[in-house]
Scaffold this motif. Structure first.
Motif, PDB file in Angstrom:
ATOM      1  N   GLY A 145       0.825  -1.221   0.000  1.00  3.55           N
ATOM      2  CA  GLY A 145       0.000   0.000   0.000  1.00  3.55           C
ATOM      3  C   GLY A 145       0.855   1.265   0.000  1.00  3.55           C
ATOM      4  N   GLN A 146       1.908   1.241   0.832  1.00  5.48           N
ATOM      5  CA  GLN A 146       2.799   2.400   0.876  1.00  5.48           C
ATOM      6  C   GLN A 146       3.503   2.626  -0.469  1.00  5.48           C
ATOM      7  N   ALA A 147       3.976   1.493  -1.043  1.00  7.79           N
ATOM      8  CA  ALA A 147       4.671   1.590  -2.329  1.00  7.79           C
ATOM      9  C   ALA A 147       3.726   2.090  -3.436  1.00  7.79           C
ATOM     10  N   LEU A 148       2.463   1.636  -3.353  1.00  5.08           N
ATOM     11  CA  LEU A 148       1.486   2.064  -4.357  1.00  5.08           C
ATOM     12  C   LEU A 148       1.161   3.558  -4.237  1.00  5.08           C
ATOM     13  N   ASN A 149       1.046   4.038  -3.019  1.00  4.11           N
ATOM     14  CA  ASN A 149       0.793   5.479  -2.807  1.00  4.11           C
ATOM     15  C   ASN A 149       1.985   6.327  -3.279  1.00  4.11           C
ATOM     16  N   GLU A 150       3.196   5.822  -3.008  1.00  9.02           N
ATOM     17  CA  GLU A 150       4.400   6.533  -3.461  1.00  9.02           C
ATOM     18  C   GLU A 150       4.434   6.603  -4.992  1.00  9.02           C
ATOM     19  N   LEU A 151       4.022   5.503  -5.645  1.00  8.07           N
ATOM     20  CA  LEU A 151       3.990   5.475  -7.100  1.00  8.07           C
ATOM     21  C   LEU A 151       2.985   6.484  -7.645  1.00  8.07           C
ATOM     22  N   LYS A 152       1.811   6.537  -7.015  1.00  6.79           N
ATOM     23  CA  LYS A 152       0.779   7.471  -7.482  1.00  6.79           C
ATOM     24  C   LYS A 152       1.250   8.919  -7.334  1.00  6.79           C
ATOM     25  N   ASN A 153       1.888   9.221  -6.199  1.00  5.73           N
ATOM     26  CA  ASN A 153       2.401  10.591  -5.982  1.00  5.73           C
ATOM     27  C   ASN A 153       3.525  10.928  -6.964  1.00  5.73           C
ATOM     28  N   LEU A 154       4.361   9.913  -7.241  1.00  6.35           N
ATOM     29  CA  LEU A 154       5.460  10.123  -8.164  1.00  6.35           C
ATOM     30  C   LEU A 154       4.938  10.438  -9.570  1.00  6.35           C
ATOM     31  N   ILE A 155       3.953   9.670 -10.012  1.00 10.01           N
ATOM     32  CA  ILE A 155       3.373   9.891 -11.351  1.00 10.01           C
ATOM     33  C   ILE A 155       2.692  11.271 -11.420  1.00 10.01           C
ATOM     34  N   THR A 156       1.950  11.625 -10.348  1.00  4.88           N
ATOM     35  CA  THR A 156       1.265  12.926 -10.318  1.00  4.88           C
ATOM     36  C   THR A 156       2.262  14.079 -10.410  1.00  4.88           C
ATOM     37  N   ASP A 157       3.351  13.998  -9.620  1.00  2.10           N
ATOM     38  CA  ASP A 157       4.376  15.048  -9.650  1.00  2.10           C
ATOM     39  C   ASP A 157       5.045  15.134 -11.016  1.00  2.10           C
ATOM     40  N   ARG A 158       5.306  13.944 -11.633  1.00  3.79           N
ATOM     41  CA  ARG A 158       5.981  13.947 -12.928  1.00  3.79           C
ATOM     42  C   ARG A 158       5.106  14.586 -14.002  1.00  3.79           C
ATOM     43  N   ILE A 159       3.824  14.263 -13.969  1.00  2.56           N
ATOM     44  CA  ILE A 159       2.912  14.828 -14.963  1.00  2.56           C
ATOM     45  C   ILE A 159       2.771  16.346 -14.766  1.00  2.56           C
ATOM     46  N   ASN A 160       2.706  16.799 -13.516  1.00  4.59           N
ATOM     47  CA  ASN A 160       2.645  18.248 -13.240  1.00  4.59           C
ATOM     48  C   ASN A 160       3.912  18.958 -13.722  1.00  4.59           C
ATOM     49  N   THR A 161       5.045  18.309 -13.521  1.00  3.36           N
ATOM     50  CA  THR A 161       6.317  18.884 -13.975  1.00  3.36           C
ATOM     51  C   THR A 161       6.344  19.000 -15.494  1.00  3.36           C
ATOM     52  N   LEU A 162       5.896  17.934 -16.170  1.00  6.38           N
ATOM     53  CA  LEU A 162       5.850  17.965 -17.630  1.00  6.38           C
ATOM     54  C   LEU A 162       4.911  19.060 -18.136  1.00  6.38           C
ATOM     55  N   ARG A 163       3.793  19.213 -17.435  1.00  3.07           N
ATOM     56  CA  ARG A 163       2.830  20.248 -17.845  1.00  3.07           C
ATOM     57  C   ARG A 163       3.465  21.641 -17.729  1.00  3.07           C
ATOM     58  N   GLU A 164       4.205  21.896 -16.656  1.00  6.11           N
ATOM     59  CA  GLU A 164       4.863  23.187 -16.470  1.00  6.11           C
ATOM     60  C   GLU A 164       5.959  23.416 -17.506  1.00  6.11           C
ATOM     61  N   GLU A 165       6.699  22.355 -17.820  1.00  5.76           N
ATOM     62  CA  GLU A 165       7.773  22.483 -18.815  1.00  5.76           C
ATOM     63  C   GLU A 165       7.216  22.811 -20.192  1.00  5.76           C
ATOM     64  N   VAL A 166       6.117  22.152 -20.545  1.00  9.61           N
ATOM     65  CA  VAL A 166       5.498  22.421 -21.853  1.00  9.61           C
ATOM     66  C   VAL A 166       4.960  23.848 -21.909  1.00  9.61           C
ATOM     67  N   ALA A 167       4.334  24.312 -20.813  1.00 12.02           N
ATOM     68  CA  ALA A 167       3.794  25.674 -20.782  1.00 12.02           C
ATOM     69  C   ALA A 167       4.914  26.707 -20.876  1.00 12.02           C
ATOM     70  N   ALA A 168       6.023  26.451 -20.163  1.00 12.93           N
ATOM     71  CA  ALA A 168       7.162  27.379 -20.208  1.00 12.93           C
ATOM     72  C   ALA A 168       7.778  27.429 -21.603  1.00 12.93           C
ATOM     73  N   GLN A 169       7.865  26.261 -22.244  1.00 13.67           N
ATOM     74  CA  GLN A 169       8.433  26.205 -23.596  1.00 13.67           C
ATOM     75  C   GLN A 169       7.547  26.968 -24.582  1.00 13.67           C
ATOM     76  N   LYS A 170       6.237  26.829 -24.420  1.00 18.02           N
ATOM     77  CA  LYS A 170       5.318  27.530 -25.305  1.00 18.02           C
ATOM     78  C   LYS A 170       5.403  29.033 -25.097  1.00 18.02           C
ATOM     79  N   GLY A 171       5.564  29.436 -23.821  1.00 19.15           N
ATOM     80  CA  GLY A 171       5.686  30.864 -23.531  1.00 19.15           C
ATOM     81  C   GLY A 171       6.956  31.456 -24.089  1.00 19.15           C
ATOM     82  N   SER A 172       8.063  30.711 -24.011  1.00 16.32           N
ATOM     83  CA  SER A 172       9.328  31.219 -24.538  1.00 16.32           C
ATOM     84  C   SER A 172       9.283  31.357 -26.056  1.00 16.32           C
TER      85      SER A 172
END
Length: 341
Positions: A56-83
Motif C-alpha cells: 500500500g505504501q509503495a502504491l501510494n508513493e507510485l501514485k504521488n510520483l506519477i502525479t508530480d511527474r505529470i505536473n512537472t511535464l505540464r509546467e515544462e510544456v507551458a514554459a516552452q510555449k511561452g518562450s
C-alpha cells in the motif's frame, strides 16, 4: 506486485512530453479511472494481509510520483510555449496602442498667425480676461454712450466700479502702451466675450488676434504692406487684398480688409456671396486720442492696429460652417484635423 511497482517507478522518471496533448495522454494512461494506477488498486485486493502495508505504501508513493511527474511535464510544456511566443515579442513597443491625438483647429490657426507676425518682428503680449472700463473702453476713445457699453453687448461683472469680461483684446494694447515706450510692436491673441445669442454664425465667446505697431513715422502704407504680407502667407501667394473705409473708435482712418475668395479664386461663389471677396479683419491708424490717453506723444509717434477673429480665419481655411463646432468637443470633428500641422 512490488516488482511491478518498482519497474513502473523507473519508467516514470524517464517519460517525456513535448506538448499539452502528450501530457494529457500520459495523465489518462496512468491516473484516469481506467489507467494503470486504478488497475493496480484493483489488484491490491488480492494482496495477502501481511503484505498489504508494504504494498500500500509503495502504491501510494507510485501514485504521488506519477502525479508530480505529470505536473512537472505540464509546467515544462507551458514554459516552452511561452518562450516561443516571446521570441517574436518586441519589448520596445508600448504595452497598448496609443491613439494619436491632434491639436484643436483654433490652436493650429492661432499658432500660424502668431508665426507670421513673429517673422515681421512682433512679440506676444497677454492680459487679463476680467478687465475694467478704462482699458476696454475709455482709453480706446469709446464715448460714454457707445452701444458697446450696453449690457446687451458686454458681460458686466459689477457696475460700480465697472468690472467686465473684455470684449476685445485691444485692452492688452492699452496696458502695453501705458507701461512701455515706443517703439512697440506686439501681437495680442486671446479669448473675448460678448453678450450675443449663440448660433451657427455667432457665439458668446470667441478668439481674437490683434496687432499694434507704434513708432516714429508709421504710415498707412506700412499697415497695407503688413496686411498684404499676412494674407499671402496665410492664404497663398495668389491672394489679393482690398481695403474698404470703415469706422472704429480707436483708429482713424479705419478700414476693413477683404481677401480674394480662396475657394473660387475671386471669380464668385456661394461662400463669398458671388462677390469674389471675403472680409477677414478690421484695421486702421491708431487714433491720436488713444496714444495720448496711454501717455504717448501723438505728435512724435504714430501707429497702426489691426484685429481679426481666429474663428473667421479658421472658417476660411477649413470651411467650418458652424461656429459651435469649435467649442462642443465633438471627437469626430476634432479627428478631422489629425493631419493638420
Amino acid at each position: 506486485m512490488i516488482d511491478k511497482i518498482n519497474a513502473l517507478k523507473e519508467k516514470i522518471s524517464s517519460i517525456k512530453a513535448t506538448s499539452a496533448e502528450e501530457v494529457e495522454a500520459l495523465r489518462i494512461k496512468y491516473l484516469s479511472k481506467k489507467g494503470e494506477i486504478s488497475a493496480m488498486m484493483n489488484d491490491f485486493r488480492s494482496v495477502p494481509p501481511e503484505s498489504k502495508k508494504i504494498v500500500g505504501q509503495a502504491l501510494n508513493e507510485l501514485k504521488n510520483l506519477i502525479t508530480d511527474r505529470i505536473n512537472t511535464l505540464r509546467e515544462e510544456v507551458a514554459a516552452q510555449k511561452g518562450s516561443e511566443r516571446l521570441k517574436d515579442l518586441d519589448l520596445t513597443r508600448t504595452p497598448a496602442v496609443t491613439p494619436l491625438g491632434t491639436r484643436h483647429p483654433l490652436s493650429i490657426v492661432r499658432e500660424e498667425i502668431i508665426s507670421i507676425f513673429r517673422r515681421l518682428g512682433f512679440s506676444i503680449a497677454e492680459g487679463p480676461e476680467i478687465e475694467d472700463d478704462w482699458h476696454v473702453f475709455s482709453s480706446l476713445n469709446f464715448a460714454a454712450d457707445h452701444p458697446a457699453r450696453d449690457m446687451q453687448d458686454t458681460f458686466f461683472i459689477q457696475r460700480e466700479p465697472d468690472v467686465l469680461l473684455r470684449t476685445h483684446t485691444s485692452s492688452v494694447q492699452t496696458r502695453v502702451m501705458e507701461h512701455q515706450k515706443p517703439p512697440i510692436r506686439i501681437i495680442c491673441p486671446g479669448r473675448v466675450y460678448r453678450n450675443e445669442a449663440i448660433s451657427a454664425r455667432a457665439h458668446c465667446f470667441f478668439h481674437q488676434v490683434e496687432a499694434l505697431y507704434v513708432d516714429k513715422n508709421v504710415s498707412f502704407a506700412d499697415l497695407r504692406q503688413t496686411l498684404l504680407y499676412f494674407a499671402k502667407e496665410m492664404f497663398g501667394n495668389d491672394t489679393k487684398i482690398r481695403l474698404r473705409p470703415s469706422y472704429f473708435p480707436f483708429t482713424e482712418p479705419s478700414a476693413e480688409m477683404d481677401i480674394s475668395c480662396n475657394l473660387c479664386g475671386g471669380k464668385g461663389c456661394s461662400f463669398c456671396k458671388h462677390t469674389g471677396w471675403v472680409e477677414i479683419l478690421g484695421c486702421g491708424m491708431v487714433d491720436p486720442n488713444v496714444l495720448e490717453a496711454c501717455g504717448i506723444d501723438s505728435k512724435e509717434y504714430s501707429g497702426f492696429a489691426l484685429g481679426m477673429g481666429i474663428e473667421r480665419i479658421t472658417n476660411l481655411k477649413y470651411q467650418v460652417k458652424d461656429l459651435r463646432m469649435f467649442s462642443e468637443n465633438d471627437v469626430r470633428f476634432l479627428k478631422e484635423f489629425t493631419s493638420a500641422r
